[in-house]
Scaffold this motif. Structure first.
Motif: not given
Length: 248
Positions: A63-66, A101-104, A150-158
């Protein structure tokens, strides 16, 4: 905002690695969850629900990579300038990326968690562990695990928005997730051990998976997920400021 969402969805949908990464989240999470459940069936375990969801701790890396590539990939190719030309409001661009990203990740997370719980129920059936989403704690662990991804994805995006380099951002995110538990494990002071567990995005966030012995947890399940939420919100806030204050 609608135009920005369409642009971000089109970019991620047409990116060759997106489908493979989403599939990797599901396959890695399920495979490791089934492995842990099978080992648990042989040796016994105290928390069958958490055991069946063990793969979340590893699927989060994909998820982090994505999420990082959703930003870092554009900076590496210079495509981010085109994006900002099409959508001048940079906060809108970041918000659109976060939504897409969150939706995916949400879709992949739901699939991974449902299959993991069903597989765990099948594997552990002979061990007397009746896993059911109708059970309140199990349902909370399942929903919390999806929200965790989802939160890991948002953290990674930030983080990627701040760092801009994909490789460096992945390193920072994985460091935040996995180094905290390692540091806590070598701390001899019990008070500091609990403090580190309470502020660790991974340890605190995964507390939401616990369904037994909740009194022994360093932080309550939903509060732990809230800690991860604060990490994600902070990363996005800093990322938004970085977008506004720095050139593309």
């Amino acid at each position: 905002m609608k135009e920005a969402l369409h642009v971000e969805w089109t970019k991620l949908r047409t990116l060759a690695g997106t489908a493979w990464l989403l599939a990797g989240v599901v396959l890695l999470t399920v495979a490791l969850g089934v492995t842990a459940s099978a080992a648990c069936a042989d040796t016994g375990c105290g928390d069958p629900a958490k055991t069946s969801l063990t793969g979340i701790a590893f699927g989060q890396a994909v998820v982090a990579v994505l999420a990082v590539l959703a930003v870092g990939g554009e900076y590496s190719t210079g495509m981010i300038r085109v994006t900002f030309a099409a959508v001048p409001r940079r906060s809108t661009v970041l918000a659109a990326k976060a939504v897409v990203v969150g939706a995916l990740v949400l879709v992949a997370g739901v699939a991974a968690v449902l299959v993991s719980v069903m597989a765990g129920r099948f594997v552990l059936a002979g061990d007397g562990a009746a896993l059911s989403l109708a059970d309140g704690p199990v349902f909370r662990a399942a929903v919390g695990s999806v929200l965790y991804l989802v939160l890991v994805g948002l953290l990674s995006l930030g983080v990627a928005t701040v760092v801009r380099d994909a490789a460096a951002a992945i390193g920072v995110v994985l460091g935040l997730l996995y180094l905290f538990p390692i540091v806590a494990a070598v701390v001899s002071d019990p008070d500091w051990f609990k403090r580190l567990q309470r502020i660790s995005p991974m340890t605190a966030g995964l507390a939401v998976q616990a369904t037994t012995n909740l009194d022994s947890l360093p932080i309550s399940p939903w509060a732990g997920l809230g800690v991860l939420g604060l990490w994600a919100a902070g990363a996005l806030l800093v990322g938004g400021l970085a977008l506004r204050l720095r050139d593309a």
